[in-house]
Design a protein around this motif. Structure first.
Motif, short mmCIF file in Angstrom:
data_model
loop_
_atom_site.label_atom_id
_atom_site.label_comp_id
_atom_site.label_asym_id
_atom_site.label_seq_id
_atom_site.Cartn_x
_atom_site.Cartn_y
_atom_site.Cartn_z
N LEU B 28 0.82 -1.21 0.00
CA LEU B 28 0.00 0.00 0.00
C LEU B 28 0.85 1.26 0.00
O LEU B 28 0.46 2.30 -0.52
CB LEU B 28 -0.94 -0.01 1.20
CG LEU B 28 -2.12 -0.97 1.08
CD1 LEU B 28 -2.94 -0.97 2.36
CD2 LEU B 28 -2.99 -0.59 -0.10
N VAL B 31 1.45 2.68 -3.55
CA VAL B 31 0.39 3.09 -4.46
C VAL B 31 0.63 4.52 -4.93
O VAL B 31 0.90 5.40 -4.12
CB VAL B 31 -0.98 3.01 -3.77
CG1 VAL B 31 -2.05 3.60 -4.63
CG2 VAL B 31 -1.31 1.58 -3.43
N THR B 32 0.58 4.72 -6.22
CA THR B 32 0.72 6.06 -6.76
C THR B 32 -0.41 6.28 -7.77
O THR B 32 -1.04 5.31 -8.21
CB THR B 32 2.05 6.25 -7.50
OG1 THR B 32 2.02 5.46 -8.70
CG2 THR B 32 3.22 5.82 -6.64
N PRO B 33 -0.66 7.52 -8.16
CA PRO B 33 -1.68 7.73 -9.19
C PRO B 33 -1.38 6.99 -10.49
O PRO B 33 -2.29 6.71 -11.26
CB PRO B 33 -1.65 9.25 -9.40
CG PRO B 33 -1.16 9.79 -8.11
CD PRO B 33 -0.18 8.79 -7.58
N GLN B 34 -0.12 6.67 -10.74
CA GLN B 34 0.19 5.92 -11.97
C GLN B 34 -0.10 4.44 -11.81
O GLN B 34 -0.60 3.79 -12.73
CB GLN B 34 1.67 6.09 -12.36
CG GLN B 34 2.02 7.44 -12.94
CD GLN B 34 2.18 8.47 -11.84
OE1 GLN B 34 2.51 8.12 -10.71
NE2 GLN B 34 1.91 9.72 -12.17
N LEU B 36 -2.07 2.99 -9.55
CA LEU B 36 -3.42 2.63 -9.08
C LEU B 36 -4.32 2.06 -10.18
O LEU B 36 -4.93 1.01 -9.97
CB LEU B 36 -4.08 3.85 -8.43
CG LEU B 36 -5.50 3.64 -7.88
CD1 LEU B 36 -5.51 2.55 -6.82
CD2 LEU B 36 -6.04 4.94 -7.30
N ALA B 40 -5.71 -1.74 -10.07
CA ALA B 40 -7.14 -2.02 -10.05
C ALA B 40 -7.52 -2.97 -11.19
O ALA B 40 -8.31 -3.90 -11.01
CB ALA B 40 -7.92 -0.72 -10.16
N ALA B 43 -6.42 -6.41 -10.32
CA ALA B 43 -7.27 -6.97 -9.26
C ALA B 43 -8.56 -7.49 -9.88
O ALA B 43 -9.04 -8.58 -9.55
CB ALA B 43 -7.57 -5.91 -8.20
#
Lengths: 161, 208
Positions: B28, B31-34, B36, B40, B43
């Motif tokens: 966790l 996690v970066t904006p790139q 994420l 997702a 997942a």
């Protein structure tokens, strides 16, 4: 602040209420084969029985509009029964109460009197698990949103896409 | 390789859960904006493919892709796999809630290993299709083999079977899984290399 929260609250309310409305019309049909009869029950998603609905048994050669192999009605508890067809094959049972609620279950009947005997096999309507997939992906999207919000709050000075 | 509830003893469960929690925490933090959106996406993919059973002979298999997920996401593989497993447990009754930590650990730890072993191959500015295909297949191999070894070790702690026997039995069962996993991982990685090469280098720069 209100401008941000009002749409969120409104959307959440709509999202919470919609499943209740949709599932009121969802029909659950389960069919049990094996032995001398094909029996089953039809109910709505909230558990109430689908009583006095027309139940029809058709094989794979019969179209949905034409005559059915057998036709019956569900009783007050939503239950029904047909004599088991003599020959095996692909069948479907449809239940329709005439006011827009309809359910269908398909199954394959293997007729082998020696083995089938008293063993009852319950067939649920076959389907790819669309509902479960939709739920899971929905939760994932929610987690992604929360994480993105959390990331944005922790680094307010950087603007990255 | 999903272990079911009630199979493992309490000490093993507790230890694996601690290990999984540590991995998730480490993941966790990365996690970066790139990363994420890609996290997702994987997942979602992991969640869905785990429920699609492909009949092979008398049984059925499903894709795992933990090696590929680890290769691309590194420690993020832990929270990604954990969330997907949790959703599978809740919506499909796969595995179990108590054994969630153990399942996460056995699938995500080899994923991270694949990342550290193979990421060098991805650092080139334009990796060749062959190296991508190879990396994909190797990532899948590390992912499946690692999962089998850890799962066998966990089952061995229950004291019911010998370790070697467990490894042999589980490996034999996973060979079809390994084959399709390797093929799909290789193809996906090669396609990403051509279509979205920046996805391959996401974990190269640490944002924190």
């Amino acid at each position: 602040m209100t401008r941000v929260f009002a749409p969120i609250i409104l959307f959440t309310l709509i999202a919470l209420l919609s499943p209740g409305v949709a599932s009121a019309h969802g029909v659950r049909l389960s069919v049990t084969t094996g032995g001398e009869a094909i029996s089953g029950s039809a109910s709505f998603a909230d558990g109430s029985p689908m009583a006095e609905a027309v139940v029809e048994l058709r094989d794979s050669t019969q179209s949905a509009e034409g005559p059915a192999t057998a036709r019956s009605r569900t009783n007050s508890e939503g239950r029904f029964a047909f004599p088991s067809p003599r020959e095996g094959g692909e069948f479907r049972v449809t239940v329709d109460d005439g006011i827009g609620h309809r359910g269908e279950a398909r199954f394959t009947l293997l007729v082998d009197r020696v083995i089938a005997g008293d063993a009852a096999h319950t067939h649920r309507p076959e389907h790819p698990p669309w509902r479960e997939w939709l739920s899971g992906l929905g939760y994932l999207l929610g987690l992604v949103g929360i994480t993105a919000w959390w990331l944005a709050r922790r680094r307010p000075s950087s603007s990255q896409d | 390789m999903h272990l079911a509830d009630g199979v493992l003893g309490l000490p093993t469960l507790a230890l694996s859960s601690v290990g999984a929690a540590a991995g998730i925490a480490l993941g966790l933090r990365r996690v970066t904006p790139q990363t994420l959106p890609v996290a997702a996406l994987f997942a979602a993919v992991f969640f869905v493919i785990g429920t699609i059973h492909i009949p092979i002979g008398v049984g059925s298999v499903h894709l795992v892709l933990n090696g590929l997920i680890g290769l691309l996401l590194g420690w993020l593989a832990f929270p990604v796999i954990f969330v997907a497993l949790l959703l599978q447990a809740l919506l499909f009754s796969f595995g179990g809630i108590a054994v969630l930590g153990a399942n996460t650990l056995l699938l995500a730890a080899p994923a991270v290993l694949a990342h550290y072993l193979l990421r060098g191959l991805l650092q080139h500015s334009s990796p060749s299709a062959q190296s991508l295909l190879f990396s994909g297949a190797m990532a899948a191999t590390i992912g499946i083999a690692g999962a089998v070894l850890i799962a066998a070790a966990m089952l061995w702690t229950t004291g019911k079977n010998a370790l070697l026997g467990l490894i042999v039995l589980m490996s034999a069962a996973q060979i079809p899984v390994w084959l399709i996993d390797a093929a799909v991982s290789a193809l996906v990685l090669a396609s990403l290399g051509r279509a979205l090469p920046r996805v391959l280098r996401m974990t190269a720069t640490r944002a924190r």
